[in-house]
Design an enzyme around this catalytic site. Structure first.
Site, mmCIF file in Angstrom:
data_model
loop_
_atom_site.group_PDB
_atom_site.id
_atom_site.type_symbol
_atom_site.label_atom_id
_atom_site.label_comp_id
_atom_site.label_asym_id
_atom_site.label_seq_id
_atom_site.Cartn_x
_atom_site.Cartn_y
_atom_site.Cartn_z
ATOM 1 C CB SER A 190 -0.936 -0.039 1.215
ATOM 2 O OG SER A 190 -0.733 1.088 2.018
ATOM 3 C CE LYS A 191 -2.357 5.438 -3.556
ATOM 4 N NZ LYS A 191 -3.215 6.281 -4.207
ATOM 5 N NE ARG A 192 -3.209 4.272 3.523
ATOM 6 C CZ ARG A 192 -3.772 4.364 2.321
ATOM 7 N NH1 ARG A 192 -3.677 5.471 1.627
ATOM 8 N NH2 ARG A 192 -4.426 3.345 1.794
ATOM 9 C CG ASP A 193 3.959 -1.278 3.499
ATOM 10 O OD1 ASP A 193 4.892 -1.106 4.308
ATOM 11 O OD2 ASP A 193 3.458 -2.376 3.228
#
Ligand code: GLU
Ligand code: ZN
Length: 497
Positions: A265-268
């Site tokens: 995920s982008k937020r990873d």
């Protein structure tokens, strides 16, 4: 049946069109890279467009970061921000009038229509459709309102969005990665293209810009695949209206999987481009690794330069299977790229980590000539450039960093006795020869029944502060006899205390 061609005949024009929200992530970089490599491979044009139509989420900071990231990576663009081009401006926030014109024409020609349904009404009908086992997308309620019906809604004070009218036919296109894909009309309902406040939506502006900018190949992540049949239908309308020359070919790049086989995920944190930059990945090392997410250079070679990649890259060779992001492999490939640098380039690449805020020494204690001497030993051992600081700090700090865990680990048995002998032997050794210094420590070990590995650990910790580091005897030489012996004396004093 409506369909899009697999390969348009005009020169390749690809685009990278991120939204400036948050920090760039590796999935986005892979998309940029594949577009860029395809443009460079085919002698085509790389268009860079900023999709900033969501004022609530977009930020100027993120926009600047995108440009800075592309420049750092060396992914240059032929048209786009700060470069200009025949289709300027390349920021969607500056193109609103164009979108309004297209939306008006779509409505005037019957390809789109105002929809007056309220959220509550839509929810209610969706629930009812679900309960009855019917498709739960928009039901076409406002498709064919008469002028009177529209007037009545307006009189009620209702606002409306603009919806695109999907053709009642199967949509087929040949995805460059996945082959022929077919979507049935009942699964692709009419969709909103302009908000009630008049703001155009991504669903409109993205294909309209691709049309106006004469994009021939849309290469993007698989997460956008579900929007493609809608876009193909919109394109068909744009072609009929003479706004688009052709429908582009589409290629959807495979998902990138992270830990636990979940989509990265982008937020990873593992996904953040800045993280790789700060750790000292080389752009060419990172690009090499990212190119392997869905593509391969050859069966037996996975380290190559960016120009080598460009020479070989074809979108037709991209694999549809999800790709796994493997940090260890990324690091190993980066280490190979560090080794591939010539000495001057390596030294230059290290420079950011040899000053504040990374370097713990006083700036005036840094000595470039000394660094240049140790650099070749570091170059073959670094995984990421940021490791350089801890590997050379013993040369520029007045005293080594004392890592207590290293001290405890190395100072086992009778370190006082061993270090005393080692010091004596080193004192009498020929410091012009690393071999002679090794011999001195080896002999000290023998005198105390220790192998070289065990005997050199206290010397290393005394001199460098750490249990691991660059080759010890060369390190001692570079630090110099007086400084090295003084540090051993300091360690002896500490042991005796
Ligand atoms: N701005 C879109 C995104 O970042 C681009 C979609 C596309 O490539 O078509 O998701
Ligand atoms: Zn409606």
């Amino acid at each position: 049946m409506a369909s899009a061609p697999a390969t348009p005949s005009s020169p390749v024009r690809v685009r990278f069109c991120p939204s400036p929200t948050g920090n760039p992530h590796v999935g986005l970089v892979r998309t940029a890279l594949f577009n860029w490599a395809y443009a460079r491979h085919t002698g085509g044009t790389m268009v860079f467009r900023i999709e900033d139509t969501d004022a609530a989420r977009d930020s100027e900071e993120s926009y600047q970061q995108l440009l800075d990231s592309m420049r750092w990576l060396g992914l240059d663009w032929d048209e786009g921000p700060e470069v200009g081009g025949p289709h300027a401006p390349y920021r969607q926030s500056q193109r609103t009038d164009l979108y309004n014109d297209v939306a008006e024409r779509l409505v005037a020609e019957g390809y789109a229509y105002p929809c007056y349904c309220t959220t509550e009404e839509l929810d209610e009908r969706r629930e009812a459709a679900r309960a009855a086992g019917r498709p739960s997308g928009y039901d076409g309620h406002c498709r064919d309102l008469t002028a009177e019906q529209k007037a009545a809604y307006e009189a009620e004070g209702r606002s409306h969005i603009i919806r695109f009218r999907m053709p009642d036919e199967t949509i087929t296109f040949t995805d460059l990665v996945r082959g022929e894909l077919t979507f049935q009309p009942e699964n692709v309902p009419d969709y909103g293209i302009v908000r009630a406040n008049g703001a155009p939506l991504y669903t409109l502006v993205n294909p309209v810009d691709d049309a106006l900018m004469e994009i021939t190949h849309v290469l993007r992540g698989e997460d956008l695949l579900s929007s493609t049949p809608r876009q193909v239908a919109l394109y068909q309308a744009l072609v009929k209206l003479g706004i688009a020359k052709q429908i582009p070919a589409f290629g959807h790049l495979p998902y990138v999987m992270g830990e636990g086989n979940k989509k990265l995920s982008k937020r990873d944190p593992q996904a953040s481009l800045n993280l790789y930059r700060e750790r000292g990945f080389l752009p060419e090392g990172l690009l090499n690794y990212l190119s392997l997410l869905g593509w391969s250079f050859s069966a037996d070679q996975d380290v190559f330069t960016v120009p080598e990649m460009v020479a070989k890259f074809d979108i037709a060779d991209v694999n549809a299977n999800p790709a796994r992001f493997d940090l260890k492999k990324a690091e190993a490939i980066n280490a190979d790229h560090i080794r591939m640098l010539d000495t001057a380039a390596f030294t230059e690449a290290c420079a950011p980590w040899l000053v504040a805020p990374y370097a713990p020494w006083a700036p005036e204690d840094f000595d470039q000539a000394v660094f240049d001497t140790i650099a070749p030993y570091a170059q073959t051992r670094l995984t990421v450039l940021s490791d350089i600081t801890a590997n050379v700090d013993f040369l520029f700090l007045k005293e080594p960093v004392f890592d207590e865990a290293s001290w405890t680990k190395a100072m086992k048995g009778d370190p006082l006795a061993l270090l005393t002998t080692a010091r004596e032997n080193l004192q009498g050794a020929d410091w012009s020869s690393a071999e002679a210094l090794k011999e001195a420590v080896l002999k000290a070990g023998e005198a105390h029944g220790l192998k070289l590995g065990k005997a050199q650990a206290p010397v290393r910790v005394a001199v460098t502060g750490r249990t691991v580091g660059l080759p010890l005897f060369e390190s001692l030489q570079i630090l110099g006899k007086d400084a090295s012996l003084a540090r051993i004396d300091a360690a002896l004093a500490r042991l005796a205390a």
